[in-house]
Design a protein around this motif. Structure first.
Motif, PDB file in Angstrom:
ATOM      1  N   LEU A   1     -20.173  23.863  -7.051  1.00 43.25           N
ATOM      2  CA  LEU A   1     -19.721  23.080  -8.007  1.00 43.25           C
ATOM      3  C   LEU A   1     -19.681  21.700  -7.812  1.00 43.25           C
ATOM      4  O   LEU A   1     -19.988  20.757  -8.720  1.00 43.25           O
ATOM      5  CB  LEU A   1     -18.377  23.458  -8.618  1.00 43.25           C
ATOM      6  CG  LEU A   1     -18.220  25.020  -9.120  1.00 43.25           C
ATOM      7  CD1 LEU A   1     -16.852  25.398  -9.412  1.00 43.25           C
ATOM      8  CD2 LEU A   1     -19.130  25.053 -10.415  1.00 43.25           C
ATOM      9  N   GLN A   2     -19.154  21.225  -6.585  1.00 46.29           N
ATOM     10  CA  GLN A   2     -19.339  19.934  -6.145  1.00 46.29           C
ATOM     11  C   GLN A   2     -20.583  19.218  -6.232  1.00 46.29           C
ATOM     12  O   GLN A   2     -20.830  18.085  -6.698  1.00 46.29           O
ATOM     13  CB  GLN A   2     -18.673  19.646  -4.828  1.00 46.29           C
ATOM     14  CG  GLN A   2     -17.041  20.191  -4.889  1.00 46.29           C
ATOM     15  CD  GLN A   2     -16.356  20.139  -3.539  1.00 46.29           C
ATOM     16  OE1 GLN A   2     -17.131  20.220  -2.513  1.00 46.29           O
ATOM     17  NE2 GLN A   2     -15.069  20.069  -3.387  1.00 46.29           N
ATOM     18  N   TRP A   3     -21.611  20.117  -5.681  1.00 49.42           N
ATOM     19  CA  TRP A   3     -22.930  19.339  -5.661  1.00 49.42           C
ATOM     20  C   TRP A   3     -23.717  19.270  -7.051  1.00 49.42           C
ATOM     21  O   TRP A   3     -24.544  18.442  -6.980  1.00 49.42           O
ATOM     22  CB  TRP A   3     -23.720  20.212  -4.720  1.00 49.42           C
ATOM     23  CG  TRP A   3     -23.548  19.905  -3.230  1.00 49.42           C
ATOM     24  CD1 TRP A   3     -22.782  20.534  -2.222  1.00 49.42           C
ATOM     25  CD2 TRP A   3     -24.096  18.681  -2.774  1.00 49.42           C
ATOM     26  NE1 TRP A   3     -23.028  19.687  -1.053  1.00 49.42           N
ATOM     27  CE2 TRP A   3     -23.840  18.511  -1.363  1.00 49.42           C
ATOM     28  CE3 TRP A   3     -24.942  17.712  -3.102  1.00 49.42           C
ATOM     29  CZ2 TRP A   3     -23.986  17.721  -0.349  1.00 49.42           C
ATOM     30  CZ3 TRP A   3     -25.067  16.464  -2.224  1.00 49.42           C
ATOM     31  CH2 TRP A   3     -24.829  16.774  -0.934  1.00 49.42           C
ATOM     32  N   PHE A   4     -23.115  20.330  -7.930  1.00 50.09           N
ATOM     33  CA  PHE A   4     -23.748  19.847  -9.227  1.00 50.09           C
ATOM     34  C   PHE A   4     -23.595  18.542  -9.808  1.00 50.09           C
ATOM     35  O   PHE A   4     -24.444  17.984 -10.470  1.00 50.09           O
ATOM     36  CB  PHE A   4     -23.002  20.668 -10.277  1.00 50.09           C
ATOM     37  CG  PHE A   4     -23.254  22.489  -9.986  1.00 50.09           C
ATOM     38  CD1 PHE A   4     -24.531  22.707  -9.324  1.00 50.09           C
ATOM     39  CD2 PHE A   4     -22.500  23.198 -10.737  1.00 50.09           C
ATOM     40  CE1 PHE A   4     -24.837  24.142  -9.301  1.00 50.09           C
ATOM     41  CE2 PHE A   4     -22.916  24.670 -10.525  1.00 50.09           C
ATOM     42  CZ  PHE A   4     -23.941  25.193  -9.559  1.00 50.09           C
ATOM     43  N   SER A   5     -22.336  17.808  -9.285  1.00 46.88           N
ATOM     44  CA  SER A   5     -22.106  16.532  -9.804  1.00 46.88           C
ATOM     45  C   SER A   5     -22.687  15.533  -8.849  1.00 46.88           C
ATOM     46  O   SER A   5     -23.299  14.483  -9.099  1.00 46.88           O
ATOM     47  CB  SER A   5     -20.665  16.406 -10.188  1.00 46.88           C
ATOM     48  OG  SER A   5     -20.409  14.979 -10.420  1.00 46.88           O
ATOM     49  N   ALA A   6     -22.469  15.690  -7.375  1.00 49.02           N
ATOM     50  CA  ALA A   6     -22.554  14.924  -6.416  1.00 49.02           C
ATOM     51  C   ALA A   6     -24.042  14.478  -6.344  1.00 49.02           C
ATOM     52  O   ALA A   6     -24.546  13.289  -6.084  1.00 49.02           O
ATOM     53  CB  ALA A   6     -22.294  15.390  -5.096  1.00 49.02           C
ATOM     54  N   VAL A   7     -25.192  15.670  -6.401  1.00 44.80           N
ATOM     55  CA  VAL A   7     -26.486  15.184  -6.335  1.00 44.80           C
ATOM     56  C   VAL A   7     -27.006  14.371  -7.387  1.00 44.80           C
ATOM     57  O   VAL A   7     -27.759  13.458  -7.013  1.00 44.80           O
ATOM     58  CB  VAL A   7     -27.271  16.689  -6.232  1.00 44.80           C
ATOM     59  CG1 VAL A   7     -27.279  17.203  -7.784  1.00 44.80           C
ATOM     60  CG2 VAL A   7     -28.568  16.588  -5.592  1.00 44.80           C
ATOM     61  N   TYR A   8     -26.500  14.430  -8.368  1.00 43.15           N
ATOM     62  CA  TYR A   8     -26.972  13.698  -9.584  1.00 43.15           C
ATOM     63  C   TYR A   8     -26.437  12.161  -9.158  1.00 43.15           C
ATOM     64  O   TYR A   8     -27.209  10.978  -9.089  1.00 43.15           O
ATOM     65  CB  TYR A   8     -26.125  14.084 -10.801  1.00 43.15           C
ATOM     66  CG  TYR A   8     -26.581  13.035 -12.100  1.00 43.15           C
ATOM     67  CD1 TYR A   8     -27.313  13.170 -12.822  1.00 43.15           C
ATOM     68  CD2 TYR A   8     -25.668  11.910 -12.258  1.00 43.15           C
ATOM     69  CE1 TYR A   8     -27.628  12.531 -14.079  1.00 43.15           C
ATOM     70  CE2 TYR A   8     -25.959  11.231 -13.367  1.00 43.15           C
ATOM     71  CZ  TYR A   8     -26.811  11.372 -14.170  1.00 43.15           C
ATOM     72  OH  TYR A   8     -27.033  10.549 -15.375  1.00 43.15           O
ATOM     73  N   SER A   9     -25.390  11.870  -8.825  1.00 38.69           N
ATOM     74  CA  SER A   9     -24.951  10.617  -8.374  1.00 38.69           C
ATOM     75  C   SER A   9     -25.549   9.919  -7.216  1.00 38.69           C
ATOM     76  O   SER A   9     -25.860   8.735  -7.131  1.00 38.69           O
ATOM     77  CB  SER A   9     -23.321  10.623  -8.090  1.00 38.69           C
ATOM     78  OG  SER A   9     -22.752  11.088  -9.249  1.00 38.69           O
TER      79      SER A   9
END
Length: 577
Positions: A47-55
């Protein structure tokens, strides 16, 4: 307006739609995370990487995207980015595993990294100095409208359709923006040389990505986390090396960014002040939905509705700021100066934000929705005054030849500012929240859940049917919120003072170079007279496309500087009138 003018403004609507679709994606993901956890069997790390990879991809690709837009054409890059964004949105919707969704989100970030700077880079090329404030207000408005609209639309879709629908909504909007940009927007180029600053791209990408990841990690795991500290230090070191390399290339080759831009007070302080706005406002956009949902008890749709006054105030502020920056007609028919320049508008905007945030810092558990939406609206008013005026000051220092790379630099600083804002202000909020909790009577596991977030505290209180725990949790969160809003108010006051002291009174004309034999004029960009830029101007004529004649850099310079004679001659030469 004549046909040429009408086409330019319709093209701007297409550009705003491109920015809106990116803003929608940023907000709907947070709503879908609980469903994704169940449907895709995603772990907390997933769940954290769903957002972090985009950023991370967004931060890494911003500066190269600006350079490529200058070199290969801003319209061409924007069209390609919209195709990538739409296709990767569909891939997100159809992902069957966390790994597939993470990969699709990475590609989505790549598309956004081009859309953001290109949407700003074309403004100095397409619009005169007098028109630019209105154009900036439209694009900035589209950026912020996505934040309340995302929860409204996403909440409705999640209630009525499967989780992939929150990503599929990007596809038709991207398709419409693609069609509009293809048919309405003129092509423009900047500096077009044979050599690309490969080392600069590597250093800037690694530095920005590492710094962004470090702040994301610190926001999640605390500022004492060794990985967070190491990546922040590595990112800062990479950016220092990048600046040193760019200084070395200046005058010797074609650097990725023009460090000379920072000699312009308008660019330097306009960029910094837009970053400060992002720092403060993203903290609010992070915290207030939690307040509406966990303290006042509204769902995502209701939370989105209560964010709308922020947008309403912002629209009013942008309309007022645009009118105040528009030149007036003198009695003899000539064009007189605008009633107000960037310095007073930015200062007043930040002061309005500071006053609203100070009022918001007095929130308590019994405060109703009316109290919140009132100070929200005033904060939006200040945002609408400050953000476009500060952006106009920064863009006024860009020459059309390097507006792509210059806009990417502005966007990169805003993106990093937003990431730092969420991390720092999130830590302030969480520290204030935890400091008010007294959990001695709870089992250790339950106490840890309560300490992790207000949502966890409300869930434990509901599971244990403890009204006392629910009140304590909500009171603790409101205390943390008040501390965070007070910090935001201080940031706004400091920003107002910085604008008063350092920002030039009026935005400088883009691309204006000082006279031969003199240094850069105060508040203007240095002369863009290098051999590389001269080659770029010789090289920049392109054939007529479906939107009409493309803008070469000579006609673009006249537009960006507000040189009416040059503008008219350029239009007559291309047959626009």
């Amino acid at each position: 307006m004549n046909t040429g003018d009408s086409r330019r403004w319709w093209a701007l609507i297409a550009i705003a739609a491109s920015v809106l679709v990116v803003g929608l994606d940023l907000t709907v993901l947070s709503l879908a995370l609980p469903v994704l956890s169940t449907q895709l069997h995603a772990s907390t790390t997933d769940l954290q990487w769903f957002s972090a990879v985009y950023s991370l991809v967004l931060a890494a690709a911003l500066l190269p995207a600006g350079l490529l837009g200058d070199r290969f054409g801003r319209k061409r890059m924007l069209l390609g980015a919209l195709v990538v964004f739409g296709a990767s949105s569909a891939a997100c919707a159809l992902a069957g595993s966390p790994a597939e969704l993470i990969a699709a989100r990475a590609v989505l970030g790549l598309g956004a990294a081009v859309i953001f700077p290109m949407s700003i880079a074309v403004l100095p090329v397409m619009f005169t100095e007098e028109e630019r404030p209105r154009a900036i207000a439209i694009v900035m408005g589209a950026t912020f409208i996505g934040y309340p609209v995302g929860p409204l639309l996403g909440g409705w879709l999640l209630d009525n359709f499967w989780w992939g629908s929150v990503f599929l909504i990007n596809v038709p909007v991207a398709a419409l923006a693609l069609l509009a940009v293809a048919t309405l927007m003129p092509e423009s180029f900047g500096v077009r040389t044979s050599r690309i600053d490969v080392l600069g791209i590597i250093l800037s990408s690694l530095g920005l990505a590492s710094l962004t990841y470090g702040f994301i990690k610190a926001g999640q795991d605390g500022w004492g986390d060794a990985t967070a500290l190491a990546t922040m230090v590595a990112g800062a070191a990479g950016l220092i090396l990048f600046v040193a390399w760019e200084r070395y290339l200046t005058g010797r080759g074609q650097p990725l960014i023009q460090l000379e831009l920072f000699r312009s007070a308008a660019f330097t302080w306009g960029t910094l002040l837009t970053t400060f706005v992002s720092f403060a406002m993203f903290g609010i956009l992070f915290a207030m939905p939690q307040y509406f949902q966990e303290v006042l008890g509204f769902d995502s749709f209701g939370s989105g509705l209560r964010m709308l006054p922020l947008i309403g105030g912002m629209v009013l502020g942008m309309l007022a700021g645009t009118r105040l920056q528009a030149p007036r007609k003198a009695p003899d028919g000539s064009t007189a100066r605008a009633p107000m320049g960037s310095k007073p508008l930015v200062s007043v905007g930040f002061l309005a934000m500071a006053a609203a945030l100070a009022v918001g810092a007095t929130t308590h558990v019994a405060s109703g929705t009316g109290f919140a939406v009132t100070w929200f609206a005033v904060a939006g008013l200040g945002l609408g005054l400050a953000m476009p005026a500060a952006m106009n000051a920064a863009l006024g220092a860009l020459s059309p030849e390097r507006s792509g790379s210059g806009s990417a630099l502005i966007t990169a600083m805003r993106q990093v500012g937003a990431t730092i804002g969420v991390a720092v202000l999130g830590t302030v909020l969480l520290s204030g929240y935890r400091g008010q909790l007294h959990l001695g009577g709870l089992p250790a596991a339950a106490a840890e859940v309560v300490r992790s977030s207000v949502a966890g505290g409300v869930a434990v209180a509901d599971a244990t049917h403890s009204a006392a725990l629910l009140l304590m949790t909500r009171s603790a969160f409101v205390h943390g919120l008040d501390v965070m809003l007070a910090v935001c108010a201080v940031i706004a006051i400091i920003s107002a003072l910085l604008a008063l002291v350092f920002l030039p009174r009026r935005a400088s004309a883009a691309g204006t170079a000082p006279a031969a034999g003199t240094g850069p004029a105060a508040g203007t960009a240095p002369a863009a007279g290098t051999a590389a830029e001269t080659a770029g101007r010789r090289d920049s004529a392109v054939p007529v496309g479906p939107a009409g004649p493309a803008l070469d850099d000579r006609s673009a310079a006249s537009v960006a500087t507000g040189d009416q004679t040059g503008d008219n001659q350029s239009h007559e030469r291309h047959g626009h009138h």
